[in-house]
Design a protein around this motif. Structure first.
Motif, PDB file in Angstrom:
ATOM      1  N   VAL A  10      24.030  24.983 -52.786  1.00  0.00           N
ATOM      2  CA  VAL A  10      23.395  26.244 -53.169  1.00  0.00           C
ATOM      3  C   VAL A  10      24.362  27.375 -52.835  1.00  0.00           C
ATOM      4  CG1 VAL A  10      21.425  27.777 -52.763  1.00  0.00           C
ATOM      5  CG2 VAL A  10      21.125  25.305 -52.582  1.00  0.00           C
ATOM      6  N   GLU A  11      24.767  28.146 -53.828  1.00  0.00           N
ATOM      7  CA  GLU A  11      25.679  29.261 -53.577  1.00  0.00           C
ATOM      8  C   GLU A  11      24.953  30.555 -53.230  1.00  0.00           C
ATOM      9  OE1 GLU A  11      28.769  29.840 -56.453  1.00  0.00           O
ATOM     10  OE2 GLU A  11      29.249  27.711 -56.499  1.00  0.00           O
ATOM     11  N   GLN A  12      23.715  30.678 -53.678  1.00  0.00           N
ATOM     12  CA  GLN A  12      22.923  31.859 -53.377  1.00  0.00           C
ATOM     13  C   GLN A  12      21.615  31.424 -52.724  1.00  0.00           C
ATOM     14  OE1 GLN A  12      22.609  34.219 -56.942  1.00  0.00           O
ATOM     15  NE2 GLN A  12      24.756  34.738 -56.901  1.00  0.00           N
ATOM     16  N   PRO A  13      21.667  31.163 -51.415  1.00  0.00           N
ATOM     17  CA  PRO A  13      20.488  30.654 -50.716  1.00  0.00           C
ATOM     18  C   PRO A  13      19.376  31.699 -50.661  1.00  0.00           C
ATOM     19  CG  PRO A  13      22.233  31.130 -49.154  1.00  0.00           C
ATOM     20  CD  PRO A  13      22.809  31.310 -50.520  1.00  0.00           C
ATOM     21  N   GLY A  14      18.144  31.226 -50.823  1.00  0.00           N
ATOM     22  CA  GLY A  14      16.983  32.093 -50.708  1.00  0.00           C
ATOM     23  C   GLY A  14      16.714  32.449 -49.255  1.00  0.00           C
ATOM     24  N   GLU A  15      15.838  33.385 -49.084  1.00  0.00           N
ATOM     25  CA  GLU A  15      15.481  33.882 -47.739  1.00  0.00           C
ATOM     26  C   GLU A  15      15.065  32.752 -46.808  1.00  0.00           C
ATOM     27  OE1 GLU A  15      15.429  36.715 -44.959  1.00  0.00           O
ATOM     28  OE2 GLU A  15      15.861  37.189 -47.047  1.00  0.00           O
ATOM     29  N   GLU A  16      14.371  31.755 -47.345  1.00  0.00           N
ATOM     30  CA  GLU A  16      13.875  30.653 -46.525  1.00  0.00           C
ATOM     31  C   GLU A  16      14.988  29.762 -45.980  1.00  0.00           C
ATOM     32  OE1 GLU A  16      14.307  29.048 -50.637  1.00  0.00           O
ATOM     33  OE2 GLU A  16      13.578  30.919 -49.803  1.00  0.00           O
ATOM     34  N   LEU A  17      16.184  29.849 -46.544  1.00  0.00           N
ATOM     35  CA  LEU A  17      17.319  29.035 -46.108  1.00  0.00           C
ATOM     36  C   LEU A  17      18.317  29.794 -45.235  1.00  0.00           C
ATOM     37  CD1 LEU A  17      18.049  27.219 -49.501  1.00  0.00           C
ATOM     38  CD2 LEU A  17      16.841  26.289 -47.525  1.00  0.00           C
ATOM     39  N   LEU A  18      18.149  31.109 -45.139  1.00  0.00           N
ATOM     40  CA  LEU A  18      19.172  31.935 -44.489  1.00  0.00           C
ATOM     41  C   LEU A  18      19.365  31.657 -43.003  1.00  0.00           C
ATOM     42  CD1 LEU A  18      18.927  35.407 -46.239  1.00  0.00           C
ATOM     43  CD2 LEU A  18      20.669  33.638 -46.493  1.00  0.00           C
TER      44      LEU A  18
END
Length: 65
Positions: free
Chosen positions: A37-45
């Motif tokens: 994932v190159e643009q992780p969502g908030e839940e992955l940050l």
């Protein structure tokens, strides 16, 4: 946020995969990190930030879009 990998710097330690397994993987042949994932969502940050902070070769960077 956008995740960047400086692949030549990667030493294959696997810290990133342990911190964020939904975002990172490793190539079987040499252990080098692969971004899932190159643009992780908030839940992955949280996991991504931990991966960036614990990368022993500083091969990872989290940048503003």
């Amino acid at each position: 946020m956008r995740l960047e990998l400086d692949e030549p710097k990667c030493v294959g330690s696997g810290h990133c995969v342990l911190a964020a397994p939904d975002v990172f993987d490793q190539r079987d042949e040499d252990g080098v990190t692969v971004l899932l994932v190159e643009q992780p969502g908030e839940e992955l940050l949280d996991g991504v930030r931990k991966a960036v902070a614990t990368c022993p070769s500083s091969a990872l960077r989290l940048a503003e879009r």
